[in-house]
Design a protein around this motif. Structure first.
Motif, mmCIF file in Angstrom:
data_model
loop_
_atom_site.group_PDB
_atom_site.id
_atom_site.type_symbol
_atom_site.label_atom_id
_atom_site.label_comp_id
_atom_site.label_asym_id
_atom_site.label_seq_id
_atom_site.Cartn_x
_atom_site.Cartn_y
_atom_site.Cartn_z
ATOM 1 N N ASN A 56 0.826 -1.218 0.000
ATOM 2 C CA ASN A 56 0.000 0.000 0.000
ATOM 3 C C ASN A 56 0.865 1.275 0.000
ATOM 4 O OD1 ASN A 56 -2.740 1.124 2.194
ATOM 5 N ND2 ASN A 56 -2.230 1.734 0.141
ATOM 6 N N SER A 57 2.002 1.211 0.683
ATOM 7 C CA SER A 57 2.852 2.414 0.746
ATOM 8 C C SER A 57 3.574 2.660 -0.579
ATOM 9 C CB SER A 57 3.869 2.280 1.879
ATOM 10 O OG SER A 57 4.789 1.238 1.596
ATOM 11 N N GLY A 58 3.369 1.782 -1.582
ATOM 12 C CA GLY A 58 4.002 1.978 -2.885
ATOM 13 C C GLY A 58 3.014 2.296 -3.992
ATOM 14 N N HIS A 59 1.749 2.514 -3.651
ATOM 15 C CA HIS A 59 0.772 2.811 -4.711
ATOM 16 C C HIS A 59 1.086 4.139 -5.415
ATOM 17 C CE1 HIS A 59 -1.113 -0.664 -3.319
ATOM 18 N NE2 HIS A 59 -2.253 -0.196 -2.842
ATOM 19 N N PHE A 60 1.718 5.047 -4.674
ATOM 20 C CA PHE A 60 2.059 6.357 -5.263
ATOM 21 C C PHE A 60 2.991 6.205 -6.462
ATOM 22 C CE2 PHE A 60 6.514 7.363 -4.388
ATOM 23 C CZ PHE A 60 6.865 6.307 -3.566
ATOM 24 N N THR A 61 3.686 5.059 -6.567
ATOM 25 C CA THR A 61 4.667 4.893 -7.646
ATOM 26 C C THR A 61 4.013 4.736 -9.012
ATOM 27 O OG1 THR A 61 4.740 2.475 -7.362
ATOM 28 C CG2 THR A 61 6.318 3.779 -6.057
#
Ligand SMILES: Nc1ncnc2c1ncn2[C@@H]1O[C@H](COP(=O)(O)OP(=O)(O)OP(=O)(O)O)[C@@H](O)[C@H]1O
Ligand SMILES: [Mg+2]
Length: 390
Positions: free
Chosen positions: A283-288
């Motif tokens: 979830n903490s990598g969806h911004f990528t």
């Protein structure tokens, strides 16, 4: 087992696909991995519990079966070049068995165990010198009360297996412990860490040990659930360097392949303390997806296939992602035009049934400043959650 199952880059299927990847689980992570797979001409085959699972609903081919069922896992593996996972809820012994039978499982069972068993991870990583919180096994409420007294009157009880989104994490005070000690499940205790910021460092590690690191992320939680991520994290550059170094060492120590998310606590004194690991897109990598040169989903696929990894640099000075959490049964799909009208955001809808507190989608915004990106992403997510319409 078909011999083809252990070969990467196997003979073309005749349908223009360059590889066939099986993914255990068909939630939103598999669904977003499917988007990256389409771009690269990869066939991604999810093992779904139901045809209405987020990734099954959009997959060309899928297998319906339980991740607890070794036969179903074997059928998936036999039909694909490589198998990866979108969650942790697969019996560890099944993963070990797939490997024993010669299937290409990436990440492998030994590495995945660090994300499946929090007590094992604390023990093994503590012994290896990584900065874990003080922890102890605990059998009953008396045990736990004594530990809480020793640790200043409070402790955190954690489910050894199966926790997510704060389920399986109990913040308890010594005084209330006898009544609140869980009656079921296997738990261990750890010290409550004073937290200045929660951070997440994403690393991608290839089959050959090549690693790339994404910019450090701040995660903001409410009631144990991540509601927002902010990147790059607003911390001194020495802290960001230390996170990248720690997570890179960890990735090779455990033999990760694919995305490794390392959740960290930054204490008010500037110390880094390891929380949990995830060996899958996180979830903490969806911004990528919109915020970086190569998304975590594409890099995960590239890594598990043994392909070169892509650049991880940011495409804007600030990128914020806000989760859309279910409330009052509102359906984000119906509210999408309102969110689009409100500003320049990138909404993602997971196609899940609306339920309170459930992650139903997310919104990413790119900005010149953190404040600008944060305002846009938060507003978009609020609208999709049914909080306010414009
Ligand atoms: N030892 C601790 N001290 C202080 N806070 C903690 C501690 N462990 C966990 N927390 C808080 O609880 C949250 C959830 O914990 P953790 O990440 O271990 O559980 P989870 O439910 O598996 O989460 P996820 O949704 O990331 O899978 C953390 O993000 C943090 O806010
Ligand atoms: Mg967590």
């Amino acid at each position: 087992m078909s011999p083809a199952a252990t070969e990467t880059g196997r003979a073309p299927t005749g349908r223009g696909a360059s590889a066939r990847v099986g993914i255990i689980g068909a939630g939103q992570l598999a669904r977003m991995t499917q988007q990256a797979a389409i771009k690269l001409g990869i066939e991604l085959v999810p093992l779904a519990v139901s045809t209405s699972d987020p990734a099954a609903a959009v997959a060309g081919e899928k297998l319906i079966g339980s991740p607890d069922d070794l036969e179903a896992l074997r059928a998936l593996a036999a039909d694909c070049d490589v198998v990866t996972l979108d969650h942790e809820r697969v019996p560890h012994r099944h993963l070990a068995e797939l490997e024993r039978e010669g299937f290409a499982l990436r990440p492998g069972a030994a590495a995945k165990r660090y994300a499946q068993d929090k007590l094992y991870a604390r023990r093994a990583l503590g012994e290896a010198g990584f900065p874990v919180p003080e922890f102890a096994t605990t059998e009953d409420a008396d045990d736990a009360a004594a530990l809480a007294e020793r640790w200043g009157g409070a402790l955190v009880l954690k489910a050894i297996r199966g926790g997510y989104d704060g389920r399986g994490v109990l913040m308890l005070e010594a005084a209330s412990l006898p009544g609140e000690f869980p009656r079921e499940g296997e738990w261990f205790a750890e010290q409550r860490v004073p937290i200045e910021r929660e951070l997440s460092q994403l690393i991608v590690r290839g089959v050959d040990g090549e690693t790339v690191a994404y910019p450090l992320v701040e995660t903001v939680q409410r009631d144990g659930i991540c509601i927002r991520t902010v990147s790059p994290a607003r911390v001194p550059s020495a802290t960001a360097d230390a996170c990248r170094d720690l997570a890179t060492r960890l990735a090779s120590h455990i033999g990760a392949v694919g995305v490794l998310a390392v959740e960290l606590f930054l204490t008010p004194g500037g110390e880094l303390v390891l929380n949990e690991l995830a060996l899958r897109p996180h979830n903490s990598g969806h911004f990528t997806i919109e915020g970086c040169e190569t998304s975590q989903f594409e890099n995960h696929l590239r890594a598990v296939l043994g392909w070169p990894l892509g650049a991880t640099s940011l495409r804007a000075p600030a990128v914020v992602m806000a989760n859309v959490l279910g409330s009052d049964g509102s359906d984000p799909a119906e509210l999408l035009p309102d969110a689009l009208r409100a500003g320049p955001v990138h909404p993602h809808i997971y196609g899940k049934e609306a339920r309170d507190g459930r992650k139903l989608g997310h919104v990413t915004a790119l900005g010149q400043t953190h404040e600008e990106a944060e305002a846009a992403a938060t507003r978009g997510a609020e609208i999709l959650a049914g909080g306010s319409r414009s």
